[in-house]
Design a protein around this motif. Sequence first.
Motif, short mmCIF file in Angstrom:
data_model
loop_
_atom_site.label_atom_id
_atom_site.label_comp_id
_atom_site.label_asym_id
_atom_site.label_seq_id
_atom_site.Cartn_x
_atom_site.Cartn_y
_atom_site.Cartn_z
N ILE A 17 0.83 -1.21 0.00
CA ILE A 17 0.00 0.00 0.00
C ILE A 17 0.86 1.26 0.00
O ILE A 17 0.64 2.17 -0.80
N LEU B 8 1.06 4.09 -2.94
CA LEU B 8 0.65 5.48 -2.69
C LEU B 8 1.78 6.45 -3.01
O LEU B 8 1.55 7.52 -3.61
N PHE C 112 1.95 6.71 -6.74
CA PHE C 112 0.79 7.44 -7.23
C PHE C 112 0.98 8.95 -7.03
O PHE C 112 0.78 9.74 -7.94
N ILE C 113 1.38 9.34 -5.83
CA ILE C 113 1.55 10.76 -5.53
C ILE C 113 2.69 11.35 -6.36
O ILE C 113 2.58 12.46 -6.88
#
Length: 79
Positions: A51, A55, A58-59
């Motif tokens: 996870i 993330l 993604f950011i």
Amino acid sequence: MTKLKLGPIEDDKPVKITLELSATLHRDLVAYAEILSRETGQAAVDPVRLIVPMLVRFIAADRGFSKARQTSLSRVVGK
């Protein structure tokens, strides 16, 4: 060979949070962890450990966020 967006998972000191995942998302994380294990030759990783790197990636790839963050930072520094 499949080209996954994540590479080997780094061992980093975590900050503990609690969240709920849908069963579908959990199944996808389990499948991703299995494929990642085969692709990297590492031992199977706990799917929950995917996870954070997901993330982070993604950011990092979100250009809108990056631009808005730079704008916010320049306003703070400019004061």
